[in-house]
Design a protein around this motif. Sequence first.
Motif, PDB file in Angstrom:
ATOM      1  N   ARG A  13       0.591  -1.168  -0.012  1.00  0.00           N
ATOM      2  CA  ARG A  13       0.141  -0.137   0.281  1.00  0.00           C
ATOM      3  C   ARG A  13       0.977   0.877   0.138  1.00  0.00           C
ATOM      4  N   ASP A  14       1.808   1.133   1.026  1.00  0.00           N
ATOM      5  CA  ASP A  14       2.785   2.416   1.139  1.00  0.00           C
ATOM      6  C   ASP A  14       3.812   2.738  -0.402  1.00  0.00           C
ATOM      7  N   ALA A  15       3.558   1.587  -0.979  1.00  0.00           N
ATOM      8  CA  ALA A  15       4.590   1.586  -2.002  1.00  0.00           C
ATOM      9  C   ALA A  15       3.965   2.449  -3.395  1.00  0.00           C
ATOM     10  N   VAL A  16       2.818   1.297  -3.696  1.00  0.00           N
ATOM     11  CA  VAL A  16       1.790   2.240  -4.633  1.00  0.00           C
ATOM     12  C   VAL A  16       1.577   3.600  -4.145  1.00  0.00           C
ATOM     13  N   ARG A  17       1.207   3.842  -3.310  1.00  0.00           N
ATOM     14  CA  ARG A  17       0.980   4.961  -2.451  1.00  0.00           C
ATOM     15  C   ARG A  17       1.605   6.371  -2.328  1.00  0.00           C
ATOM     16  N   ASP A  18       3.132   6.138  -2.465  1.00  0.00           N
ATOM     17  CA  ASP A  18       3.968   6.893  -3.368  1.00  0.00           C
ATOM     18  C   ASP A  18       4.467   6.954  -4.426  1.00  0.00           C
ATOM     19  N   PHE A  19       4.009   5.716  -5.798  1.00  0.00           N
ATOM     20  CA  PHE A  19       4.450   5.608  -6.696  1.00  0.00           C
ATOM     21  C   PHE A  19       3.374   6.784  -7.394  1.00  0.00           C
ATOM     22  N   ALA A  20       2.280   7.104  -6.346  1.00  0.00           N
ATOM     23  CA  ALA A  20       1.070   7.839  -7.318  1.00  0.00           C
ATOM     24  C   ALA A  20       1.473   9.391  -7.183  1.00  0.00           C
ATOM     25  N   GLU A  21       1.591   9.097  -5.623  1.00  0.00           N
ATOM     26  CA  GLU A  21       2.102  10.742  -4.764  1.00  0.00           C
ATOM     27  C   GLU A  21       3.768  10.931  -5.707  1.00  0.00           C
ATOM     28  N   ALA A  22       4.554  10.461  -6.092  1.00  0.00           N
ATOM     29  CA  ALA A  22       5.923  11.156  -6.760  1.00  0.00           C
ATOM     30  C   ALA A  22       5.175  11.571  -8.458  1.00  0.00           C
ATOM     31  N   ARG A  23       4.586  10.820  -9.102  1.00  0.00           N
ATOM     32  CA  ARG A  23       3.714  11.668 -10.243  1.00  0.00           C
ATOM     33  C   ARG A  23       2.376  12.379  -9.970  1.00  0.00           C
ATOM     34  N   ASP A  24       2.011  12.847  -9.788  1.00  0.00           N
ATOM     35  CA  ASP A  24       1.428  13.537  -9.118  1.00  0.00           C
ATOM     36  C   ASP A  24      -0.231  13.272  -9.945  1.00  0.00           C
ATOM     37  N   TRP A  25      -0.677  11.685  -9.149  1.00  0.00           N
ATOM     38  CA  TRP A  25      -2.111  11.281  -9.815  1.00  0.00           C
ATOM     39  C   TRP A  25      -3.049  10.970  -9.133  1.00  0.00           C
ATOM     40  N   GLY A  26      -2.384  11.486  -7.270  1.00  0.00           N
ATOM     41  CA  GLY A  26      -3.876  11.581  -6.918  1.00  0.00           C
ATOM     42  C   GLY A  26      -5.549  11.942  -6.798  1.00  0.00           C
ATOM     43  N   GLN A  27      -4.965  13.579  -7.972  1.00  0.00           N
ATOM     44  CA  GLN A  27      -6.129  13.762  -8.582  1.00  0.00           C
ATOM     45  C   GLN A  27      -6.992  13.262  -9.330  1.00  0.00           C
ATOM     46  N   PHE A  28      -6.180  11.902 -10.353  1.00  0.00           N
ATOM     47  CA  PHE A  28      -6.792  11.594 -10.888  1.00  0.00           C
ATOM     48  C   PHE A  28      -7.499  10.362 -10.713  1.00  0.00           C
ATOM     49  N   HIS A  29      -6.813   9.623  -9.264  1.00  0.00           N
ATOM     50  CA  HIS A  29      -7.377   8.846  -7.752  1.00  0.00           C
ATOM     51  C   HIS A  29      -8.393   8.753  -7.157  1.00  0.00           C
ATOM     52  N   THR A  30      -9.304   9.211  -7.926  1.00  0.00           N
ATOM     53  CA  THR A  30     -10.866   8.679  -7.499  1.00  0.00           C
ATOM     54  C   THR A  30     -11.592   8.001  -7.274  1.00  0.00           C
ATOM     55  N   PRO A  31     -11.741   7.102  -6.334  1.00  0.00           N
ATOM     56  CA  PRO A  31     -12.823   5.926  -6.266  1.00  0.00           C
ATOM     57  C   PRO A  31     -13.377   5.531  -7.553  1.00  0.00           C
ATOM     58  N   LYS A  32     -14.058   6.589  -8.393  1.00  0.00           N
ATOM     59  CA  LYS A  32     -15.343   5.825  -9.357  1.00  0.00           C
ATOM     60  C   LYS A  32     -14.384   5.718  -9.873  1.00  0.00           C
ATOM     61  N   ASN A  33     -12.609   6.262 -10.436  1.00  0.00           N
ATOM     62  CA  ASN A  33     -11.434   6.036 -11.398  1.00  0.00           C
ATOM     63  C   ASN A  33     -11.050   4.594 -10.978  1.00  0.00           C
ATOM     64  N   LEU A  82      -7.072   1.523  -4.666  1.00  0.00           N
ATOM     65  CA  LEU A  82      -8.564   1.974  -3.983  1.00  0.00           C
ATOM     66  C   LEU A  82      -8.526   1.781  -2.437  1.00  0.00           C
ATOM     67  N   ALA A  83      -8.702   1.112  -1.743  1.00  0.00           N
ATOM     68  CA  ALA A  83      -8.802   0.738  -0.565  1.00  0.00           C
ATOM     69  C   ALA A  83      -7.971   2.045   0.657  1.00  0.00           C
ATOM     70  N   ASP A  84      -6.917   2.085  -0.640  1.00  0.00           N
ATOM     71  CA  ASP A  84      -6.238   3.221   0.681  1.00  0.00           C
ATOM     72  C   ASP A  84      -7.084   3.850   0.434  1.00  0.00           C
ATOM     73  N   VAL A  85      -7.356   5.088  -0.561  1.00  0.00           N
ATOM     74  CA  VAL A  85      -7.804   5.891  -1.492  1.00  0.00           C
ATOM     75  C   VAL A  85      -9.175   6.213  -0.342  1.00  0.00           C
ATOM     76  N   LEU A  86      -9.942   4.731  -0.043  1.00  0.00           N
ATOM     77  CA  LEU A  86     -10.948   5.142   0.868  1.00  0.00           C
ATOM     78  C   LEU A  86     -10.504   4.457   2.467  1.00  0.00           C
ATOM     79  N   ASP A  87      -9.656   4.951   2.482  1.00  0.00           N
ATOM     80  CA  ASP A  87      -9.704   4.103   4.499  1.00  0.00           C
ATOM     81  C   ASP A  87      -9.977   3.517   4.412  1.00  0.00           C
ATOM     82  N   VAL A  88      -9.603   1.831   3.658  1.00  0.00           N
ATOM     83  CA  VAL A  88     -10.159   0.494   4.503  1.00  0.00           C
ATOM     84  C   VAL A  88      -9.036   0.170   4.469  1.00  0.00           C
TER      85      VAL A  88
END
Length: 120
Positions: A13-33, A82-88
């Motif tokens: 989870r932390d590695a995936v989170r870091d990967f997304a943050e390094a690319r500023d992909w959080g803006q695209f990582h909505t639960p729907k997407n 998805l679980a990380d974004v939803l805090d599951v």
Amino acid sequence: MNSTDRSDLLTLRDAVRDFAEARDWGQFHTPKNLAMALIGEAAEVVEHFQWRTPEASAALPEADRAEVALELADVLLYLVRLADVLDVDLAEAARRKLAINEARYPAEKAHGRADKYSRL
């Protein structure tokens, strides 16, 4: 909790989170997407089995197995994100669901059967 106490799932989870943050992909990582991407990747897994017999699907050639492994990894990565974004807490949710399924499908009733729990 030190790093040796962390589960593989939390480390992933932390590695995936870091990967997304390094690319500023959080803006695209909505639960729907993320849910839509998860389904898209799951469909790519299914494509490897479509039109194969049950026997052929269980005995994939090594090259196909390697491709399926990468598609399964994509499914897992989107699921974890998805679980990380939803805090599951995915591990806890899985344990809870397994307990529910153990109650719904007691081994003595469900053994060797593919029936829904309401039909056991």
